[in-house]
Write a protein that holds these residues in place. Sequence first.
Motif, mmCIF file in Angstrom:
data_model
loop_
_atom_site.group_PDB
_atom_site.id
_atom_site.type_symbol
_atom_site.label_atom_id
_atom_site.label_comp_id
_atom_site.label_asym_id
_atom_site.label_seq_id
_atom_site.Cartn_x
_atom_site.Cartn_y
_atom_site.Cartn_z
ATOM 1 N N ALA A 184 9.513 65.575 89.558
ATOM 2 C CA ALA A 184 9.249 64.356 90.004
ATOM 3 C C ALA A 184 10.514 63.684 90.201
ATOM 4 O O ALA A 184 10.925 62.627 89.728
ATOM 5 C CB ALA A 184 8.820 63.510 88.544
ATOM 6 N N MET A 185 11.058 64.329 91.396
ATOM 7 C CA MET A 185 12.246 63.580 91.932
ATOM 8 C C MET A 185 12.129 63.190 93.355
ATOM 9 O O MET A 185 13.259 62.917 94.152
ATOM 10 C CB MET A 185 13.471 64.337 91.548
ATOM 11 C CG MET A 185 13.783 64.638 90.185
ATOM 12 S SD MET A 185 15.143 65.819 90.024
ATOM 13 C CE MET A 185 16.413 64.535 90.154
ATOM 14 N N GLY A 186 10.910 63.473 94.014
ATOM 15 C CA GLY A 186 10.702 63.183 95.451
ATOM 16 C C GLY A 186 11.826 63.908 96.458
ATOM 17 O O GLY A 186 11.921 64.921 96.210
ATOM 18 N N ARG A 187 12.372 63.035 97.318
ATOM 19 C CA ARG A 187 13.237 63.504 98.119
ATOM 20 C C ARG A 187 14.840 64.003 97.737
ATOM 21 O O ARG A 187 15.543 64.323 98.226
ATOM 22 C CB ARG A 187 13.419 62.500 99.206
ATOM 23 C CG ARG A 187 14.134 61.194 98.688
ATOM 24 C CD ARG A 187 14.006 60.301 99.816
ATOM 25 N NE ARG A 187 14.508 58.858 99.505
ATOM 26 C CZ ARG A 187 15.877 58.623 99.630
ATOM 27 N NH1 ARG A 187 16.807 59.342 99.989
ATOM 28 N NH2 ARG A 187 16.308 57.254 99.098
ATOM 29 N N TYR A 188 14.833 63.618 96.271
ATOM 30 C CA TYR A 188 16.123 64.049 95.664
ATOM 31 C C TYR A 188 15.856 65.484 94.986
ATOM 32 O O TYR A 188 16.988 66.007 94.441
ATOM 33 C CB TYR A 188 16.500 63.169 94.555
ATOM 34 C CG TYR A 188 16.611 61.499 95.392
ATOM 35 C CD1 TYR A 188 17.750 61.215 95.886
ATOM 36 C CD2 TYR A 188 15.461 60.562 94.886
ATOM 37 C CE1 TYR A 188 17.978 60.047 96.476
ATOM 38 C CE2 TYR A 188 15.765 59.387 95.354
ATOM 39 C CZ TYR A 188 16.897 58.955 96.168
ATOM 40 O OH TYR A 188 16.978 57.737 96.530
ATOM 41 N N THR A 189 14.956 65.956 95.202
ATOM 42 C CA THR A 189 14.598 67.600 94.489
ATOM 43 C C THR A 189 15.746 68.350 95.231
ATOM 44 O O THR A 189 15.766 68.218 96.452
ATOM 45 C CB THR A 189 13.234 67.854 94.772
ATOM 46 O OG1 THR A 189 12.358 66.664 94.253
ATOM 47 C CG2 THR A 189 13.115 69.306 94.087
#
Length: 350
Positions: free
Chosen positions: A213-218
């Motif tokens: 659950a980190m979106g584009r920060y994955t």
Amino acid sequence: MVRDSGVCGTRWLLLSDGALPTEDIYFMATAAPWLRYAGATVTRLDTRRWASPLLCWPWLDRTLSGAQVIVCRTLSEAWIDLLESRRAQLASVHYLLDDDLDAAAMDPGLPVRYRERMGWVSCRILPRLLALADEVVVASEELASRIRRRHSRVATLAPALLFSPEVATPEATLDGWRLGYYGTRAHLRDLEQIGSALVSVLEAHSGLTLEVAMGRYTPEPLRHHDRVSTPDPMAWKAFLGHLKGSRLHLGLAPLWPTRFNAAKSHIKFLEIAATGGVGLFSRRAPYSNIVSDGVDGLLVDDDPADWQRCLVRLLASPRDTHRMAQRALEKARDIGSPAHHRAFWHERQC
């Protein structure tokens, strides 16, 4: 009966600066409903909405008299000015901390903007709140040991389990394993450390899916994998709803050795249990203090190869993994019972 518990007439005022998870986990969703039922008045005031205390006058002037005030993590200087000027009116001030804000300001692995904000809080806000507080309430023993150097009255209150399924997630089938990671960007570096292990396990087990659950920060090795979903970071209420709807078999809680991480609570143990899963945790406090290795979770070394080995072990034994998840859920209900919070705050009512 609860209404004979001696809290009638007590007035609690939580001054919120937006730390909703901390507020809910340690007071508003755990102790506050019981205190209200017992006859106390409990008010949460959004100080970000009411940037100037004068906007709340004259109601606030009446409310402060004899109130027991709770502050979580931070507060604006305007509101601190008010508390300092009205300190004699207040029955008590309790300052609630769930992170080492000084350590956050100095940790090069944290996002720059977060470090800068924590640096400002560390220099300008934290000393004033410590001076105002009758008591500092912290979320871990390590954090308590640090704060005791700066305050004479420090109490530890472990996090609460806000909800739980009736039973652990049903035993996985060969093609239906669900793995999850629900850390914030503050723990991006921790996830990066095990990224290669996760990719290897995903490649070897076609029935495994992972949610981060980190979106584009994955992290890049995971972000574009076809069996990794990456929902954007969520606001607190949305995250709670998402967590309630998630039924995981396995959860990840890597925590690499930093001063910031060392002061963390065991909240991820509770969150993973709330999804019905069993967790893999770094072999260090706070998790090594509560996890019975191989019984209600696995403790893992700081080596991607060990994370891969432990994941493969759980995937190879769905029945044993389910039993561990059930034991984790039972432990989470015990150590995370809101009854602990009700007793804690009841002892402090004036």
